[in-house]
Design an enzyme around this catalytic site. Structure first.
Site, mmCIF file in Angstrom:
data_model
loop_
_atom_site.group_PDB
_atom_site.id
_atom_site.type_symbol
_atom_site.label_atom_id
_atom_site.label_comp_id
_atom_site.label_asym_id
_atom_site.label_seq_id
_atom_site.Cartn_x
_atom_site.Cartn_y
_atom_site.Cartn_z
ATOM 1 C CG ASP A 175 21.665 10.109 -6.180
ATOM 2 O OD1 ASP A 175 21.762 8.837 -5.697
ATOM 3 O OD2 ASP A 175 22.330 10.381 -7.471
ATOM 4 C CG HIS A 216 17.832 13.843 -5.194
ATOM 5 N ND1 HIS A 216 17.095 13.639 -6.471
ATOM 6 C CD2 HIS A 216 19.136 13.867 -5.800
ATOM 7 C CE1 HIS A 216 17.877 13.654 -7.622
ATOM 8 N NE2 HIS A 216 19.110 13.844 -6.920
#
Length: 285
Positions: A105, A250
């Site tokens: 992400d 991430h």
């Protein structure tokens, strides 16, 4: 509240979800439910560089087994004049055998995303990247590379806001604008979206469906945004690994050097353990 601060309520619920996700992963059970735990806001901190810098690797012939997408799974088939709207995000994905999905992400980020793409290419593995439009704006070449290497790009809004505090008009602008820049950079509009912080509401589900996207959450949260240490991230993935699991990590939003190093450690271990790391179908007939 600033972008660098996760709301207290979300943080506590996030910790609760970690325990529940671990239990789900161990049991290998399937199901859907709404989660309000999630990832972090996009931060602009300047992290320490990764030693060595990114290095180009020669292309390798893709492995047909590892690159095969999950069959029969994709955006909803909407009946004429009717749009399927979910009430909860998907947390797991179907697939035969020991299938898992890796997701990243908040990117793309030129400091970290290339390393992650290098590692995935080295092991002939595809992943999902839920990108923020404002990050894509300065890194369109990375989305082009994702398209070339077979990764799936999803919508993570334009500026990573808390959707539950926005009106429908702002939610639509955040999502639609990101769809547009993904199409421009990646070559097609996204079929998947993920709410920032994992905070979903009815408007997000409805607007996402209207834009042709399915909502995907996760089963295993590495909590890499807290910088817990490379070994801890690896152990969270190892303990949570199970058929159907979706792993959240991430590639932007802060110093992601631990996430990069962790991937290089746990990815070959998962493959050696017989896991099939792949992505849902991007195209749905």
């Amino acid at each position: 509240m600033t972008k660098d601060q996760l709301p207290r309520g979300l943080l506590s619920r996030r910790r609760a979800l970690l325990a529940g996700a671990a239990a789900l992963g161990a049991a290998g059970s399937a199901g859907l439910f709404t989660t309000f735990a999630g990832d972090e806001p996009v931060r602009r901190a300047t992290p320490a560089p990764i030693a060595g810098g990114p290095q180009a690797r020669p292309g390798r012939k893709p492995s047909a087994y590892r690159l095969q997408p999950l069959m029969g799974y994709g955006p909803p088939k909407a009946a004429p004049r009717r749009t399927l709207v979910r009430r909860a995000p998907l947390l797991r994905v179907p697939g035969r055998g020991r299938t898992m999905v890796l997701t990243f992400d908040d990117g793309p980020d030129a400091r970290y995303t290339p390393y992650i793409l290098d590692t995935l290419r080295e092991y002939d593995v595809r992943a999902m990247f839920f990108v923020c439009g404002e990050m894509v704006a300065g890194n369109k070449d990375l989305l082009a590379r994702m398209a070339d290497e077979g990764h799936v790009v999803g919508n993570h809004t334009w500026s990573h806001p808390l959707l539950t505090r926005l009106g429908r008009g702002r939610i639509r602008r955040e999502m639609e604008r990101t769809c547009d820049i993904i199409e421009e950079s990646y070559g097609e509009r996204p079929s998947w979206f993920r709410a920032p912080y994992g905070a979903w509401n009815r408007a997000a589900f409805q607007i996402g469906a209207e834009l042709g996207m399915e909502p995907l959450a996760w089963t295993v949260d590495t909590l890499d945004w807290t910088s817990p240490g490379t070994r801890t991230i690896v152990e969270r993935v190892r303990h949570g690994a199970a058929p159907g699991v979706v792993v959240l990590s991430h590639d932007a939003g802060g110093d992601r050097s631990q996430s990069v190093r962790a991937l290089r450690t746990y990815l070959p271990r998962l493959l050696d353990a017989g896991y099939h790391l792949t992505v849902p179908e991007r195209h749905y007939a």
